[in-house]
Each structure stands twice: as C-alpha cells, then as structure tokens.
Enzyme design. Structure first.
Site, PDB file in Angstrom:
ATOM      1  N   LYS A 226       0.817  -1.209   0.000  1.00  0.00           N
ATOM      2  CA  LYS A 226       0.000   0.000   0.000  1.00  0.00           C
ATOM      3  C   LYS A 226       0.856   1.267   0.000  1.00  0.00           C
ATOM      4  O   LYS A 226       2.057   1.245   0.264  1.00  0.00           O
ATOM      5  CB  LYS A 226      -0.963  -0.010   1.193  1.00  0.00           C
ATOM      6  CG  LYS A 226      -2.096  -1.027   1.017  1.00  0.00           C
ATOM      7  CD  LYS A 226      -3.123  -0.946   2.130  1.00  0.00           C
ATOM      8  CE  LYS A 226      -4.303  -1.887   1.821  1.00  0.00           C
ATOM      9  NZ  LYS A 226      -5.321  -1.874   2.902  1.00  0.00           N
ATOM     10  N   ARG A 260      -3.228 -10.097   5.270  1.00  0.00           N
ATOM     11  CA  ARG A 260      -3.794 -10.132   3.916  1.00  0.00           C
ATOM     12  C   ARG A 260      -2.728  -9.615   2.968  1.00  0.00           C
ATOM     13  O   ARG A 260      -2.312  -8.466   3.061  1.00  0.00           O
ATOM     14  CB  ARG A 260      -5.059  -9.288   3.841  1.00  0.00           C
ATOM     15  CG  ARG A 260      -5.752  -9.322   2.478  1.00  0.00           C
ATOM     16  CD  ARG A 260      -7.017  -8.464   2.486  1.00  0.00           C
ATOM     17  NE  ARG A 260      -7.734  -8.551   1.226  1.00  0.00           N
ATOM     18  CZ  ARG A 260      -7.525  -7.779   0.160  1.00  0.00           C
ATOM     19  NH1 ARG A 260      -6.581  -6.832   0.218  1.00  0.00           N
ATOM     20  NH2 ARG A 260      -8.229  -7.929  -0.939  1.00  0.00           N
TER      21      ARG A 260
END
Length: 278
Positions: A226, A260
């Site tokens: 991210k 995740r």
C-alpha cells in the site's frame, strides 16, 4: 466458553493459535497493484495454485477494486468476475477456505450460496449496503469488519481525525454491537489501513494495533504494497515487497492474527520468524 480467537467455518472451529495468511486474488482490471493481471482461466488457476502451494490459509477473492477513486462496476459485473474465480477454485481446490471481498449484500449472498465462499470481507463495515449485516446473520458465516472513512471515491480527500485510533475503535465497537444484536457470532477486526487515512494515520494505527485486542477477536492487517509503504520509501507498489515484509513483522509483534497479502511465501516466512522470536 469458546476461545474468542476461534471462528466457526462450515461447522468447524478455526483457531488463530498461530497467525494465518490470506492470499489476494484480484479479478479486477483496475486494482492498484495487480489489476488486470489474472484474466482468463489459465492465469486465474495459476495464481490460485501458486498461493496454495506457498501456504495460503485463506484465498480472498475480489471482483471490485476499492483503490482510491476506483470506478464501481455493477453488481452483475462484479458477480460475473467472481463466479469465474469460484468455479476454478471449486474445481481444483474444493477444500480451500475462500473469503469474498465485497461490500454488496447481494454479491455476498451469491458468493456464499452459489460460489462456496466461507467468509465475507467487507471494506465498508456495512455502511455501503444497509442489507449487509442482516445478510451476514442469515448466511451464518464469519464477517471481516473493516473501518473506512467515506467511500473509495472520496476517502482520501483530506481525511481528518482528532485521534485516529480512538475513533476507529469507537466505530468498530458500534458496528460489533449491531452485529451481535443480529446474532452474528464470528467477527474479524480490520482497522482499515489506507481507507480514509493519511500516511501518518496508518502508522499510528500500526503502532497502536495492540489496542484492538480489546475486542478479543482476531485482528487482520492488510498492509501489502500500500501507499503507506511506497510514499515513505519514494517508490511504487511494484517495489514495495521489502517494505511490506517489514511492516507485516511489526503488525505481528503488535498482535495481528491474519495478514492479507499479495505475496504469500514472504508472509509465511515472516510468520515463521516471528514465531521463532516468540
């Protein structure tokens, strides 16, 4: 009393005595890292085979990108994308645990009843579909409850908090209460890294992740590749694996039970080293 760090999946208790890995299968043309990469039966199957071979405990399948500013496909288009993935998983890996990444109750219902999904992963905490919580209660499946401020279309338009950790915990507490009132027993908590947060907000949440243990529920950390990584490093998602591993280790040290990730092998290695450190 059942250990709160267990969830019921298809009538069997699934225990987070050791952190688990959720591998990401994006069946979207526009996801921030691997959008459009897995199109067609062969590519999808190869991705699933690879994640399972590397030790993925759960496969998280999504058909709608939720990156900042992403365009929303129709529910029919989202289900069309997902159904191809479910068909391949059910044919070649029928015993796999699959979660569906969707904020739509109708898609969640189809994914569980027709696709065989065992978990619903909702980035909106039930806020983008008023029917989601009642649908989860009817389906009797575990629910991943995530915090988001706004929607994917506007969440990064100057998000502000007085204290991000306090506010995320308050929000999640209210949503947990609503789910419990409907009889939902199995909940996984996700603070929502990158969803309506600045880089600084994300690092405060990561630093204070152990505060989410107050819920006595499994904690999911979804940090993989991210912008909270590549904005700090001055790079991009393609070059953020090393940063992902570094922050995943911090998440584990601060109480994460489920990672995740796009890169299953590296996450499993991270967990193995963390377990040895413990």
């Amino acid at each position: 009393m059942i250990n709160a760090l267990q969830i019921n999946i298809r009538g069997k208790l699934y225990t987070f005595d050791k952190p688990k890995v959720m591998g990401i299968l994006n069946l979207t043309p526009d996801s921030f890292f691997d959008g459009g990469k897995y199109r067609g039966t062969d590519a999808i199957r190869q991705r699933i085979d690879s994640m399972i071979a590397e030790g993925a405990d759960i496969i998280d399948i999504g058909g709608c990108s939720t990156r900042p500013g992403a365009a929303m496909p129709s529910a029919d288009e989202e289900w069309h994308r997902l159904s191809e993935g479910f068909e391949i998983i059910n044919k070649y890996h029928p015993d796999s645990i699959v979660s569906v990444d969707t904020f739509r109750a109708s898609v969640a219902k189809l994914s569980v009843e027709q696709g065989g999904a065992a978990i619903v992963n909702d980035i909106s905490g039930g806020d983008m579909d008023a029917n989601m919580f009642s649908t989860i209660a009817q389906l009797h499946v575990p629910y991943i409850l995530m915090h988001i401020k706004g929607t994917p279309q506007n969440m990064q338009n100057n998000p502000q908090y007085t204290n991000v950790t306090d506010e995320v915990i308050k929000y999640l507490s209210e949503r947990v209460r609503a789910l419990r009132q409907l009889g939902v027993a199995d909940i996984i908590i996700d603070p929502g890294f990158g969803f309506g947060k600045t880089v600084e907000h994300n690092y405060q949440l990561l630093r204070q992740l152990s505060r989410f243990e107050v819920f006595n529920m499994p904690i999911l950390a979804a940090i993989s590749r991210k912008s909270m990584i590549y904005k700090v490093l001055g790079t991009d998602a393609q070059h953020s694996l090393n940063g992902t591993t570094a922050l995943n280790m911090i998440a584990l040290a601060n109480g994460a039970h489920l990672l995740r990730v796009h890169d299953v092998k590296e996450a499993k290695e991270c967990i193995a080293l963390h377990e040895m450190l413990k």
